[in-house]
Write a protein that holds these residues in place. Structure first.
Motif, PDB file in Angstrom:
ATOM      1  N   UNK A   1      38.738  33.175   4.198  1.00 40.72           N
ATOM      2  CA  UNK A   1      37.759  33.103   3.340  1.00 40.72           C
ATOM      3  C   UNK A   1      37.892  31.886   2.185  1.00 40.72           C
ATOM      4  N   UNK A   2      39.098  31.400   2.052  1.00 41.89           N
ATOM      5  CA  UNK A   2      39.407  30.436   1.018  1.00 41.89           C
ATOM      6  C   UNK A   2      39.040  28.800   1.535  1.00 41.89           C
ATOM      7  N   UNK A   3      38.712  28.968   2.688  1.00 45.13           N
ATOM      8  CA  UNK A   3      38.503  27.441   3.259  1.00 45.13           C
ATOM      9  C   UNK A   3      37.201  27.074   3.287  1.00 45.13           C
ATOM     10  N   UNK A   4      37.306  26.064   2.252  1.00 50.13           N
ATOM     11  CA  UNK A   4      35.873  25.609   1.616  1.00 50.13           C
ATOM     12  C   UNK A   4      35.245  24.610   2.518  1.00 50.13           C
ATOM     13  N   UNK A   5      35.925  23.924   3.379  1.00 52.28           N
ATOM     14  CA  UNK A   5      35.549  22.948   4.250  1.00 52.28           C
ATOM     15  C   UNK A   5      34.594  23.490   5.318  1.00 52.28           C
ATOM     16  N   UNK A   6      34.783  24.820   5.772  1.00 49.31           N
ATOM     17  CA  UNK A   6      34.089  25.418   6.636  1.00 49.31           C
ATOM     18  C   UNK A   6      32.585  25.965   6.501  1.00 49.31           C
ATOM     19  N   UNK A   7      31.706  25.695   7.251  1.00 49.89           N
ATOM     20  CA  UNK A   7      30.472  26.147   7.116  1.00 49.89           C
ATOM     21  C   UNK A   7      30.160  27.159   8.304  1.00 49.89           C
ATOM     22  N   UNK A   8      29.493  27.976   8.186  1.00 51.09           N
ATOM     23  CA  UNK A   8      29.021  29.208   8.996  1.00 51.09           C
ATOM     24  C   UNK A   8      27.959  28.746   9.865  1.00 51.09           C
ATOM     25  N   UNK A   9      27.883  28.858  11.124  1.00 48.17           N
ATOM     26  CA  UNK A   9      26.668  28.895  11.979  1.00 48.17           C
ATOM     27  C   UNK A   9      26.023  30.112  12.128  1.00 48.17           C
ATOM     28  N   UNK A  10      24.505  29.955  12.312  1.00 45.94           N
ATOM     29  CA  UNK A  10      23.793  31.300  12.563  1.00 45.94           C
ATOM     30  C   UNK A  10      23.717  31.316  14.000  1.00 45.94           C
ATOM     31  N   UNK A  11      24.101  31.977  14.920  1.00 45.80           N
ATOM     32  CA  UNK A  11      23.686  32.005  16.093  1.00 45.80           C
ATOM     33  C   UNK A  11      23.711  30.404  16.888  1.00 45.80           C
ATOM     34  N   UNK A  12      24.881  29.942  16.542  1.00 47.57           N
ATOM     35  CA  UNK A  12      25.319  28.394  17.051  1.00 47.57           C
ATOM     36  C   UNK A  12      24.380  27.640  16.331  1.00 47.57           C
ATOM     37  N   UNK A  13      23.671  27.648  15.187  1.00 49.02           N
ATOM     38  CA  UNK A  13      22.833  26.675  14.473  1.00 49.02           C
ATOM     39  C   UNK A  13      23.416  26.469  13.057  1.00 49.02           C
ATOM     40  N   UNK A  14      23.590  25.054  12.844  1.00 50.46           N
ATOM     41  CA  UNK A  14      24.161  24.684  11.736  1.00 50.46           C
ATOM     42  C   UNK A  14      22.912  24.148  10.624  1.00 50.46           C
ATOM     43  N   UNK A  15      23.090  24.437   9.506  1.00 53.21           N
ATOM     44  CA  UNK A  15      22.176  23.864   8.445  1.00 53.21           C
ATOM     45  C   UNK A  15      22.704  22.758   7.882  1.00 53.21           C
ATOM     46  N   UNK A  16      22.484  21.455   8.366  1.00 53.37           N
ATOM     47  CA  UNK A  16      22.783  20.136   7.828  1.00 53.37           C
ATOM     48  C   UNK A  16      22.752  19.913   6.747  1.00 53.37           C
ATOM     49  N   UNK A  17      21.197  20.344   6.059  1.00 58.06           N
ATOM     50  CA  UNK A  17      20.922  19.782   4.933  1.00 58.06           C
ATOM     51  C   UNK A  17      21.703  20.586   3.688  1.00 58.06           C
ATOM     52  N   UNK A  18      22.272  21.916   4.122  1.00 60.28           N
ATOM     53  CA  UNK A  18      23.255  22.386   2.862  1.00 60.28           C
ATOM     54  C   UNK A  18      24.496  21.513   3.037  1.00 60.28           C
ATOM     55  N   UNK A  19      25.004  21.255   3.927  1.00 59.94           N
ATOM     56  CA  UNK A  19      26.127  20.590   4.015  1.00 59.94           C
ATOM     57  C   UNK A  19      26.039  19.095   3.341  1.00 59.94           C
TER      58      UNK A  19
ATOM     59  N   UNK B   1      30.335  10.283   1.794  1.00 59.05           N
ATOM     60  CA  UNK B   1      30.729  10.966   3.148  1.00 59.05           C
ATOM     61  C   UNK B   1      30.829  12.275   3.084  1.00 59.05           C
ATOM     62  N   UNK B   2      30.282  12.969   4.186  1.00 55.74           N
ATOM     63  CA  UNK B   2      30.572  14.381   4.333  1.00 55.74           C
ATOM     64  C   UNK B   2      31.362  14.834   5.309  1.00 55.74           C
ATOM     65  N   UNK B   3      32.230  15.838   5.348  1.00 51.07           N
ATOM     66  CA  UNK B   3      33.304  16.235   6.358  1.00 51.07           C
ATOM     67  C   UNK B   3      33.334  17.661   6.232  1.00 51.07           C
ATOM     68  N   UNK B   4      33.028  18.343   7.430  1.00 49.28           N
ATOM     69  CA  UNK B   4      33.310  19.843   7.372  1.00 49.28           C
ATOM     70  C   UNK B   4      33.565  20.349   8.871  1.00 49.28           C
ATOM     71  N   UNK B   5      33.993  21.466   8.735  1.00 43.88           N
ATOM     72  CA  UNK B   5      34.217  22.247   9.954  1.00 43.88           C
ATOM     73  C   UNK B   5      33.037  23.219  10.242  1.00 43.88           C
ATOM     74  N   UNK B   6      32.638  23.626  11.215  1.00 46.81           N
ATOM     75  CA  UNK B   6      31.587  24.593  11.532  1.00 46.81           C
ATOM     76  C   UNK B   6      32.266  25.602  12.356  1.00 46.81           C
ATOM     77  N   UNK B   7      31.959  27.049  12.116  1.00 41.14           N
ATOM     78  CA  UNK B   7      32.095  27.982  12.830  1.00 41.14           C
ATOM     79  C   UNK B   7      31.543  29.149  12.882  1.00 41.14           C
ATOM     80  N   UNK B   8      31.498  30.034  13.792  1.00 43.77           N
ATOM     81  CA  UNK B   8      30.899  31.143  13.891  1.00 43.77           C
ATOM     82  C   UNK B   8      31.241  32.244  12.752  1.00 43.77           C
ATOM     83  N   UNK B   9      32.530  32.421  12.661  1.00 48.51           N
ATOM     84  CA  UNK B   9      33.027  33.184  11.393  1.00 48.51           C
ATOM     85  C   UNK B   9      34.045  32.640  10.839  1.00 48.51           C
TER      86      UNK B   9
END
Ligand code: ZN
Ligand code: ZN
Length: 166
Positions: free
Chosen positions: A92-110, A80-88
């Protein structure tokens, strides 16, 4: 796969489901000989009062090789994968966060990160696999071999030690 979440971001309480096949050319794992089925990723991103939460299940059928007895066997795999997505990132230490680029998520990376993080480094055909005899190479899961216990290298070394003393 890139997922545009701008619509989701604009409507708190909503949910966006997704499903895709993960390319695995760059995912060689020790003990995995082949992917027998495509690696599928199924899940959803939910907007909880502005907080974007992703959950996904990654699954595939793998052809594995036991690290102990070297037997090849098919293995259904699931993690399973679990993550939070945010624009910024605020922290810095929150590993579970992934950055969006202009509101777009890279699901393959996650999905790729989750797969790498969850994969067992030693693949075994069964938890108590007895492996192969170091001397004769017999699969000890099929029963004991004829190698004598006293030929254990530790006993041999001890025997030599005693001989030298005499
Ligand atoms: Zn085994
Ligand atoms: Zn043996």
């Amino acid at each position: 796969m890139k997922l545009d979440l701008n619509e989701l971001i604009a409507s708190p309480g909503s949910k966006r489901e997704f499903s895709f096949e993960l390319p695995v050319d760059d995912l060689p794992f020790d003990g995995v000989l082949a992917y027998l089925t495509p690696v599928t990723v199924r899940g959803a991103v939910e907007n909880h009062a502005g907080l974007l939460e992703l959950h996904a299940v990654i699954s595939a059928e793998l052809l594995c090789q036991c690290a102990r007895c070297l037997k090849e066997f098919p293995m259904p795999y699931r993690c399973e994968a679990a993550a939070y997505l945010a624009d910024e990132l605020e922290d810095e230490d929150s590993e579970d966060y992934y950055l969006l680029t202009n509101g777009v998520a890279d699901l393959e990376e996650i999905a790729r990160d989750a797969l790498i993080f969850n994969f067992e480094p030693r693949v075994l055909c069964k938890e108590d696999c007895k492996g192969l005899c170091e001397k004769c190479g017999k699969d000890l899961n099929d029963g004991p071999c004829d190698c004598k216990e006293d030929q254990d290298p530790r006993w041999l070394a001890l025997g030599q030690l005693l001989e030298n003393e005499n």
